[in-house]
Design an enzyme around this catalytic site. Structure first.
Site, PDB file in Angstrom:
ATOM      1  N   GLY A 181       0.797  -1.226   0.000  1.00 32.79           N
ATOM      2  CA  GLY A 181       0.000   0.000   0.000  1.00 32.79           C
ATOM      3  C   GLY A 181       0.829   1.276   0.000  1.00 32.79           C
ATOM      4  O   GLY A 181       0.644   2.168  -0.821  1.00 32.79           O
TER       5      GLY A 181
ATOM      6  N   MET B   9       4.710   3.191   2.037  1.00 33.98           N
ATOM      7  CA  MET B   9       5.931   2.928   2.790  1.00 33.98           C
ATOM      8  C   MET B   9       6.404   4.182   3.513  1.00 33.98           C
ATOM      9  O   MET B   9       6.461   5.262   2.940  1.00 33.98           O
ATOM     10  CB  MET B   9       6.997   2.413   1.807  1.00 33.98           C
ATOM     11  CG  MET B   9       8.325   2.127   2.434  1.00 33.98           C
ATOM     12  SD  MET B   9       8.187   0.796   3.677  1.00 33.98           S
ATOM     13  CE  MET B   9       9.489   1.278   4.787  1.00 33.98           C
ATOM     14  N   GLU B  10       6.817   3.972   4.768  1.00 33.09           N
ATOM     15  CA  GLU B  10       7.095   5.086   5.684  1.00 33.09           C
ATOM     16  C   GLU B  10       8.533   5.602   5.645  1.00 33.09           C
ATOM     17  O   GLU B  10       9.015   6.115   6.665  1.00 33.09           O
ATOM     18  CB  GLU B  10       6.779   4.624   7.111  1.00 33.09           C
ATOM     19  CG  GLU B  10       7.740   3.569   7.705  1.00 33.09           C
ATOM     20  CD  GLU B  10       7.274   2.133   7.580  1.00 33.09           C
ATOM     21  OE1 GLU B  10       6.466   1.847   6.669  1.00 33.09           O
ATOM     22  OE2 GLU B  10       7.728   1.289   8.376  1.00 33.09           O
TER      23      GLU B  10
ATOM     24  N   HIS C 235       4.125   6.258  11.563  1.00 34.06           N
ATOM     25  CA  HIS C 235       5.358   5.472  11.624  1.00 34.06           C
ATOM     26  C   HIS C 235       6.573   6.346  11.947  1.00 34.06           C
ATOM     27  O   HIS C 235       7.591   5.832  12.398  1.00 34.06           O
ATOM     28  CB  HIS C 235       5.612   4.796  10.279  1.00 34.06           C
ATOM     29  CG  HIS C 235       5.081   3.390  10.170  1.00 34.06           C
ATOM     30  ND1 HIS C 235       5.237   2.453  11.161  1.00 34.06           N
ATOM     31  CD2 HIS C 235       4.431   2.753   9.147  1.00 34.06           C
ATOM     32  CE1 HIS C 235       4.687   1.304  10.760  1.00 34.06           C
ATOM     33  NE2 HIS C 235       4.195   1.465   9.553  1.00 34.06           N
TER      34      HIS C 235
ATOM     35  N   HIS D 214      -1.353   6.348   8.806  1.00 34.34           N
ATOM     36  CA  HIS D 214      -0.515   5.208   9.206  1.00 34.34           C
ATOM     37  C   HIS D 214       0.963   5.487   8.902  1.00 34.34           C
ATOM     38  O   HIS D 214       1.822   5.350   9.780  1.00 34.34           O
ATOM     39  CB  HIS D 214      -0.995   3.957   8.466  1.00 34.34           C
ATOM     40  CG  HIS D 214      -0.210   2.713   8.746  1.00 34.34           C
ATOM     41  ND1 HIS D 214      -0.616   1.768   9.648  1.00 34.34           N
ATOM     42  CD2 HIS D 214       0.964   2.271   8.242  1.00 34.34           C
ATOM     43  CE1 HIS D 214       0.274   0.788   9.698  1.00 34.34           C
ATOM     44  NE2 HIS D 214       1.252   1.073   8.838  1.00 34.34           N
ATOM     45  N   GLU D 215       1.237   5.876   7.674  1.00 29.90           N
ATOM     46  CA  GLU D 215       2.640   6.098   7.301  1.00 29.90           C
ATOM     47  C   GLU D 215       3.216   7.274   8.083  1.00 29.90           C
ATOM     48  O   GLU D 215       4.363   7.243   8.501  1.00 29.90           O
ATOM     49  CB  GLU D 215       2.786   6.335   5.790  1.00 29.90           C
ATOM     50  CG  GLU D 215       2.195   5.228   4.901  1.00 29.90           C
ATOM     51  CD  GLU D 215       2.632   3.824   5.254  1.00 29.90           C
ATOM     52  OE1 GLU D 215       3.750   3.656   5.773  1.00 29.90           O
ATOM     53  OE2 GLU D 215       1.835   2.887   5.042  1.00 29.90           O
TER      54      GLU D 215
HETATM   55  N1  0A1 Z   1       5.853  -0.721   6.232  1.00 31.42           N
HETATM   56  C1  0A1 Z   1       4.816  -0.576   5.257  1.00 31.42           C
HETATM   57  C2  0A1 Z   1       4.474  -1.816   4.544  1.00 31.42           C
HETATM   58  C3  0A1 Z   1       5.371  -2.245   3.458  1.00 31.42           C
HETATM   59  C4  0A1 Z   1       6.152  -3.364   3.641  1.00 31.42           C
HETATM   60  C5  0A1 Z   1       6.926  -3.849   2.624  1.00 31.42           C
HETATM   61  C6  0A1 Z   1       6.895  -3.218   1.421  1.00 31.42           C
HETATM   62  O1  0A1 Z   1       7.640  -3.746   0.411  1.00 31.42           O
HETATM   63  C7  0A1 Z   1       7.170  -4.017  -0.789  1.00 31.42           C
HETATM   64  C8  0A1 Z   1       6.117  -2.103   1.217  1.00 31.42           C
HETATM   65  C9  0A1 Z   1       5.366  -1.615   2.266  1.00 31.42           C
HETATM   66  C10 0A1 Z   1       3.543  -0.189   5.970  1.00 31.42           C
HETATM   67  O2  0A1 Z   1       3.239  -0.756   7.018  1.00 31.42           O
HETATM   68  O3  0A1 Z   1       2.834   0.648   5.494  1.00 31.42           O
HETATM   69 ZN    ZN Z   2       2.976   0.080   8.641  1.00 30.18          ZN
END
Ligand code: 0A1
Ligand code: ZN
Length: 860
Positions: A260, A262-263, A300, A296-297
């Site tokens: 979705g 990324m932070e 983070h 959410h992001e």
């Molecule tokens: N940390 C992000 C989620 C996320 C994890 C891995 C990814 O790689 C493709 C991309 C996004 C979140 O919690 O929004």
């Molecule tokens: Zn997250």
């Protein structure tokens, strides 16, 4: 079949890094097919030892390696670069070449829509340069990048330090991020982008520049994301005392993205589906998700970036907590009860099946093959439920004190779930040893509540007990402490006792409520106070009282769902109870007429339990019988309430300008829920209503509502609508995704051939994750009748897509495997067909570790 069985990584094997990296200087010469990356790392030995430095890398072409300015011997294997004979501190310089244009896995540096972008969580940074790619190595980054001037904007984490022109039509920028961070939070973007600019003044009066970058021409569609961001920033100050730290916060939208959003520190990267919105192209559900994901992001930044994870087993430390924070934010923005119902629906739809199947794992797993596979509903949604219980058990004040202590104690660290829980134990003086079991034990507990009413003594005795079924690798289960919130009503719906929270902290608990002068009706597990399956002996007549009058809106909804579920399952088992069905229809009619209830809540009441939900309650599950029985109850409601529903539909028509606010969205949700119900009954009046609804739709919510209804009603008007929608929106990728998804949801008997044929449509491109998910995930998750088609063709289709996608993008392929994972819960015929497809998948030559791990576990 894979010949090398991949080895799991285990939590028990965690060792601190042998070396630490304090400063990182990266220099990118960006070229689509041949990007050069120079890295200069200030490295320090961690403790006294003579171990070599082993760096992670993947797909890198090494050009040079030097220590303190002089070439140094090294050993290179496909995934590691090993250097020995090193001083206690030194500078390591490497240069590598990578090929972003050929990167279809969308991890590391890749190209989307002609722009460079990155995705480094969890282990993507190693595809950019040789590094200690683990979250407990925190460094300060300075990033220089140069590119052709056609890559107009050059962005990275932190603050912009310098920009300039270079010969040959090139330019450069230098960024510095003062906050030490793990490599997974690194980000870089280069390309032509439009900018939406704004500012936010923090609680201490600092002015933060806010930027949202999108495809040229799309800036107006970023307005809602920007608005959500500002509200999230304010909310985090008020609810958690968290102020933003850098002077600049940027968000970039990209079309090709595995998840979705990324932070990355100061530079969030979003799947454009979760960022761009306007009335014409986005539904209310899109708006709602944008608001929650932007928050959410952003959240983070404190729970993830400032305080990060020691290792990937601690993923829930940032994810469960941040989901809890975004759910709390959404509840404040949109109303607590409606938000809670939606969150619990999502938990039951995604996490409960996971916890009951072969891929069940604890919120903090103890081993994995590919960490990418652990971005699961258990880590996210159950992880959030665990925090929610913690708050309920400790009370809001002690919870906040624990959070404050966590921020104070661990700022700047990579830490563990134990350290997090310790903060709450210290702040509250409570022993949370048993509570920690929620992180280590997989499976959804079943809580059984029995009642004994003693009219003479005026006492109600409640006996609670809990059990958890074995899960793979965990046969023995212990009782976990859980908050059981409950209230009591009388038969007229008047409250006899307000909500009280009991703690079931062992296998059994008896609660005695006395001083009751009338027979009480129990409202159990109010607000869904714990993520459990509840079994109770509450009679249908009492559940009607709860549906009509419970002060806890969650339990009103829950009572309605329980009644509907029992009626549908009785029908599916060949024992329809028509009298009871009529009674249910009347009760729903009364709920709809309730002037005091919000439309958004009524929309939820009107929606029957989903087919996957019902499948969880039937053993073995027979999706065809469920589909038929559910439609029969829908038809009963549609016929019984037909005139009321049509009147409601007309009354809710909204002529004014579009507003995405929760109240307006609630009215649209109810109007569309009414239409959904009516679409089961092909009465001419309903067909006309659906056609009009679709044709005059002034926003995407109504257009999709109309399209779904027409597709269900079938016939010529469905064909016309499908064609018209495509013609109108063929140039808008995000809307075209919705067009594929609407057809993927078509549950009619003859739909399967048509759905399968959509992969040959000129607009279908399985390499774009959004398009693939629109067709294949929607089909597998939201069209159980056709996915579980008795022919087995639905399973074969999904397996075909998994195999084809695995060759280009393993992470996205792997996310489809879970749809086949529940094979043991279905009838033997269907289960065998599902299993055969899993077997076909694991037999594929050169299968990725990602898909191998999930498919082999699903078969085990
Ligand atoms: N940390 C992000 C989620 C996320 C994890 C891995 C990814 O790689 C493709 C991309 C996004 C979140 O919690 O929004
Ligand atoms: Zn997250």
């Amino acid at each position: 079949m894979r010949t090398d069985t991949p080895q799991p990584v285990r939590l028990a094997d965690y060792r601190p890094p042998a070396y630490l990296i304090d400063e990182v200087f990266l220099d990118f010469a960006l070229e689509p097919s041949a990007t050069r990356v120079k890295a200069r790392l200030s490295v320090r030995r961690n403790g006294e030892h003579a171990e070599p430095l082993i760096l992670d890398g993947e797909g890198l072409t090494t050009l040079s390696v030097a220590i303190d300015g002089a070439p140094h011997a090294y050993d290179e294997s496909p995934e590691h670069l090993t250097l020995a004979g090193l001083p206690a501190t030194f500078t390591l310089e490497t240069e590598v070449e990578i090929d972003p244009a050929a990167n279809t896995a969308l991890m590391g540096l890749y190209i989307s829509g002609g722009r460079f972008c990155t995705q480094c969580e969890a282990e993507g940074f190693r595809r950019i340069t040789w590094f200690l790619d683990r979250p407990d190595v925190l460094a300060r980054y300075t990033v220089r990048m140069e590119a052709d001037r056609s890559f107009q904007r050059l962005l990275a984490n932190g603050n912009l330090i310098e920009t300039g022109e270079l010969p040959g039509g090139r330019h450069y920028a230098v960024w510095n991020d003062p906050f030490p961070k793990p490599a997974y939070l690194f980000a870089l973007v280069a390309g032509e982008l439009d900018e939406l600019a704004d500012q936010f003044v923090t609680m201490t009066g600092r002015t933060i520049d806010l930027r949202v970058y999108v495809d040229p021409g799309m800036a107006p569609r970023a307005a809602y994301a920007m608005d959500s961001l500002k509200r999230a920033m304010k909310w985090d100050e008020e609810a958690f005392g968290r102020e933003y730290d850098l002077d600049l916060f940027m968000i970039v939208a990209v079309r090709d993205f595995n998840f979705g959003a990324m932070e990355n520190k100061g530079l969030n990267i979003f799947n454009s589906a979760l960022l761009l919105a306007d009335a014409e192209t986005a539904t209310d559900v899109d708006y709602e998700r944008i608001e929650s994901v932007v928050a959410h992001e952003y959240f983070h930044n404190w729970t993830g970036d400032r305080i990060t994870c020691r290792d990937w087993f601690q993923l829930c430390l940032k994810e469960g907590l941040t989901v809890f924070r975004d759910q709390s934010f959404s509840a404040d923005m949109r109303g607590e009860a409606v938000q809670r119902i939606k969150d619990v629906k999502a938990l039951r739809a995604r996490q409960f099946p996971e916890d009951a199947g072969p891929l069940a794992h604890p919120v903090r797993p103890s081993s994995y093959i590919k960490i990418d596979n652990f971005y699961t509903a258990t880590i996210y949604e159950k992880g959030s439920e665990v925090i929610r219980m913690l708050k309920t058990l400790l009370g809001a004040q002690a919870f906040r004190a624990g959070m404050d202590l966590y921020f104070e104690r661990h700022d700047g660290e990579a830490t563990t779930v134990e350290a997090f829980i310790q903060c709450f134990a210290d702040a509250s003086g409570r022993d949370l040893t048993d509570f920690f079991g929620w992180y280590e034990q997989a499976g959804t507990p079943t809580v059984t509540v029995g009642q004994r009413w003693d009219a003479e003594a005026g006492t109600l005795e409640l006996s609670l007990s809990q059990t958890t079924a074995p899960t793979p690798g965990q046969s023995a289960k212990t009782a976990l402490p859980l908050p059981f919130a409950f209230g009591l009503l009388d038969e007229d719906g008047t409250a006899l006792r307000e909500t009280e929270v009991a703690v079931l902290d062992g296998a059994e608990l008896t609660i005695v409520v006395d001083g009751l002068d009338r027979r009480p009706i129990l409202s159990p597990l109010r607000g869904f106070s714990a993520p459990v399956n509840l079994v109770s002996d509450i009679a249908p007549k009492d559940r009607y009282v709860l549906l009509a009058a419970d002060a806890d809106l969650f339990n009103r909804w829950e009572a309605g769902q329980g009644l509907a579920r029992d009626l549908i399952l009785a029908r599916a088992a060949g024992r329809p109870d028509e009298v009871a069905e009529e009674r249910y229809a009347e009760a729903v009619g009364r709920a709809l007429a309730d002037q005091a209830a919000e439309p958004a809540f009524k929309a939820l009441i009107l929606a029957l339990p989903t087919e996957p939900d019902l499948a969880m309650a039937m053993s073995p599950a027979d999706p065809a019988a469920i589909h038929e029985a559910r439609d029969a109850l829908r038809a009963r409601l549609a016929v019984h309430l037909g005139d009321d529903l049509r009147r409601l539909h007309t009354g809710l028509a909204d002529g004014g300008p579009f507003s995405p606010d929760a109240a307006s969205a609630g009215r649209r949700a109810l109007r569309n829920a009414v239409l959904t119900l009516l679409a089961v009954d092909g009465h001419a009046e309903n067909v006309d209503l659906a056609i009009r609804h679709f044709e005059i739709a002034a926003n995407m919510t109504d257009a999709i509502g109309g399209l779904d209804a027409l597709i269900e009603l079938g016939g010529a008007s469905a064909e016309t609508a499908i064609a018209a929608f495509h013609k109108r929106w063929k140039a808008e990728p995000l809307v075209l995704d919705k067009w594929f998804a609407a057809q993927a949801r078509d549950a009619s008997d003859e739909a399967l051939g048509r759905i399968l044929a959509l992969t040959a449509h000129p607009d279908f491109d399985g390499r774009t994750p959004n398009r693939l998910r629109a067709l294949v995930s929607t089909f597998a998750n939201l069209n159980p009748a056709r996915f579980h088609d008795p022919s087995g063709d639905g399973y074969r289709f999904v397996a075909d897509q998994i195999i084809a996608t695995d060759a280009v993008n393993p992470m996205t392929a792997a996310r489809l495997v879970e749809t086949l994972g529940g094979w043991r819960r279905y009838t033997p015929q269907l289960g065998a067909l599902m299993k055969a497809q899993l077997e076909r998948i694991v037999a594929v030559e050169g299968l990725s570790k990602n898909v191998f791990e999930l498919a082999s576990k699903a078969l085990a």
